[in-house]
Design a protein around this motif. Structure first.
Motif, PDB file in Angstrom:
ATOM      1  N   UNK A 176      -2.967  10.515  -3.788  1.00 53.78           N
ATOM      2  CA  UNK A 176      -4.270   9.879  -3.977  1.00 53.78           C
ATOM      3  C   UNK A 176      -5.256  10.843  -4.632  1.00 53.78           C
ATOM      4  N   UNK A 177      -6.190  10.272  -5.386  1.00 52.30           N
ATOM      5  CA  UNK A 177      -7.315  11.034  -5.921  1.00 52.30           C
ATOM      6  C   UNK A 177      -8.442  11.055  -4.883  1.00 52.30           C
ATOM      7  N   UNK A 178      -9.430  11.898  -5.120  1.00 51.75           N
ATOM      8  CA  UNK A 178     -10.540  12.019  -4.176  1.00 51.75           C
ATOM      9  C   UNK A 178     -11.335  10.733  -4.047  1.00 51.75           C
ATOM     10  N   UNK A 179     -11.293   9.864  -5.083  1.00 45.18           N
ATOM     11  CA  UNK A 179     -12.036   8.596  -5.026  1.00 45.18           C
ATOM     12  C   UNK A 179     -11.255   7.484  -4.323  1.00 45.18           C
ATOM     13  N   UNK A 198       6.325  12.949   2.595  1.00 40.50           N
ATOM     14  CA  UNK A 198       6.198  11.494   2.701  1.00 40.50           C
ATOM     15  C   UNK A 198       5.991  11.078   4.151  1.00 40.50           C
ATOM     16  N   UNK A 199       6.812  11.601   5.056  1.00 38.85           N
ATOM     17  CA  UNK A 199       6.702  11.228   6.468  1.00 38.85           C
ATOM     18  C   UNK A 199       5.384  11.712   7.063  1.00 38.85           C
ATOM     19  N   UNK A 200       4.919  12.861   6.608  1.00 39.26           N
ATOM     20  CA  UNK A 200       3.614  13.364   7.074  1.00 39.26           C
ATOM     21  C   UNK A 200       2.486  12.442   6.636  1.00 39.26           C
ATOM     22  N   UNK A 201       2.547  11.963   5.379  1.00 36.70           N
ATOM     23  CA  UNK A 201       1.510  11.048   4.894  1.00 36.70           C
ATOM     24  C   UNK A 201       1.568   9.717   5.650  1.00 36.70           C
ATOM     25  N   UNK A 202       2.771   9.221   5.906  1.00 42.63           N
ATOM     26  CA  UNK A 202       2.919   7.978   6.668  1.00 42.63           C
ATOM     27  C   UNK A 202       2.292   8.122   8.044  1.00 42.63           C
ATOM     28  N   UNK A 212      -4.796  12.458   2.906  1.00 46.22           N
ATOM     29  CA  UNK A 212      -5.308  13.651   2.241  1.00 46.22           C
ATOM     30  C   UNK A 212      -5.037  13.533   0.749  1.00 46.22           C
ATOM     31  N   UNK A 213      -6.101  13.637  -0.056  1.00 39.82           N
ATOM     32  CA  UNK A 213      -5.938  13.508  -1.508  1.00 39.82           C
ATOM     33  C   UNK A 213      -5.226  14.730  -2.073  1.00 39.82           C
ATOM     34  N   UNK A 214      -4.793  14.609  -3.324  1.00 41.78           N
ATOM     35  CA  UNK A 214      -4.051  15.689  -3.977  1.00 41.78           C
ATOM     36  C   UNK A 214      -4.863  16.971  -4.053  1.00 41.78           C
ATOM     37  N   UNK A 220     -10.761   8.166   4.374  1.00 44.03           N
ATOM     38  CA  UNK A 220     -10.472   7.136   5.378  1.00 44.03           C
ATOM     39  C   UNK A 220      -9.921   5.868   4.726  1.00 44.03           C
ATOM     40  N   UNK A 221      -8.787   5.385   5.202  1.00 43.91           N
ATOM     41  CA  UNK A 221      -8.240   4.107   4.746  1.00 43.91           C
ATOM     42  C   UNK A 221      -7.606   3.392   5.939  1.00 43.91           C
TER      43      UNK A 221
END
Length: 248
Positions: A176-179, A198-202, A212-214, A220-221
């Protein structure tokens, strides 16, 4: 940090073969997902592939969604094409209508719509395109799946005017980007390749409602569904691990 339990469904792009050309491991992946985004013939698929993918979803009790895109078989729907708002609306009605008719021929139900590729990205960046897509989806009385972001209100306001419910989606293997937008595939590191990452992001999305963005920003989502991809050799094993991650 607050931990919450989120009932997040897994969705996957399916039915993207074409004629004698095969893409994806649909038969292996289908038992592990909740929602099948079935290509509608413009960026991939054909009537026979669509029909067989519907059968596979029915056999596995998986929700069926239309996955319409730009008319771009050569570019797999990943190139932005210019159309008027009316043309975009008509392109979607045509594709969704075809999948819905095939579903009805099998006494199955079309449950939602998720645009594909460049059309999905353009929808999230151009409110006129989003409005045209919502207009098309309103003809079918089903929800529209869009990217979950830190500010969904503008999209909700437009969808409310057409009485179209929205499903908010996050991605397991995209950065993801910061926006809050997805990193374009034309940029480096747009796709997570490490299973650990991948599993950490999930887990971050499911447990904390954040990603967390790149470039290190915490965004927040709140997602209703998580997109996984079944177009690589290790897809089935990874999707099984993602499902287990969501359950634990």
């Amino acid at each position: 940090m607050t931990i919450t339990n989120r009932a997040i469904k897994l969705n996957c792009d399916m039915g993207e073969s074409f004629g004698v050309w095969t893409m994806g491991a649909d038969e292996q992946v289908m038992p592990y997902v909740d929602m099948a985004n079935i290509a509608c013939g413009f960026h991939a698929s054909d009537p026979h592939v669509m029909s067989k993918t519907i059968d596979l979803a029915i056999q596995n009790d998986v929700m069926i969604g239309a996955h319409p895109g730009y008319p771009d078989l050569q570019g797999f729907g990943r190139r932005s094409l210019h159309f008027s708002d009316d043309e975009i609306c008509e392109l979607l009605i045509y594709q969704i209508g075809a999948l819905k008719a095939l579903c009805e021929s099998k006494n199955a139900e079309l449950s939602y719509v998720k645009p594909h590729g460049a059309l999905y990205n353009d929808m999230m960046q151009d409110k006129a395109i989003f409005r045209a897509i919502v207009d098309a989806v309103s003809c079918f009385n089903v929800p529209l799946m869009i990217l979950a972001s830190s500010n969904n209100q503008d999209y909700l306001d437009i969808a409310d005017r057409f009485d179209v419910p929205l499903l908010f989606e996050a991605f397991a293997d995209r950065t993801y980007l910061a926006n809050g937008q997805l990193t374009p595939r034309s940029m480096p590191n747009s796709v997570l390749t490490s299973e650990e990452a991948i599993l950490s992001q999930v887990q971050q999305i499911a447990r904390y409602g954040k990603v967390t963005s790149a470039d290190g920003f915490i965004i927040p989502i709140e997602a209703d569904t998580l997109c996984v991809h079944g177009d690589n050799p290790h897809a089935t094993l990874l999707i099984e691990k993602i499902r287990n991650c969501l359950l634990n």
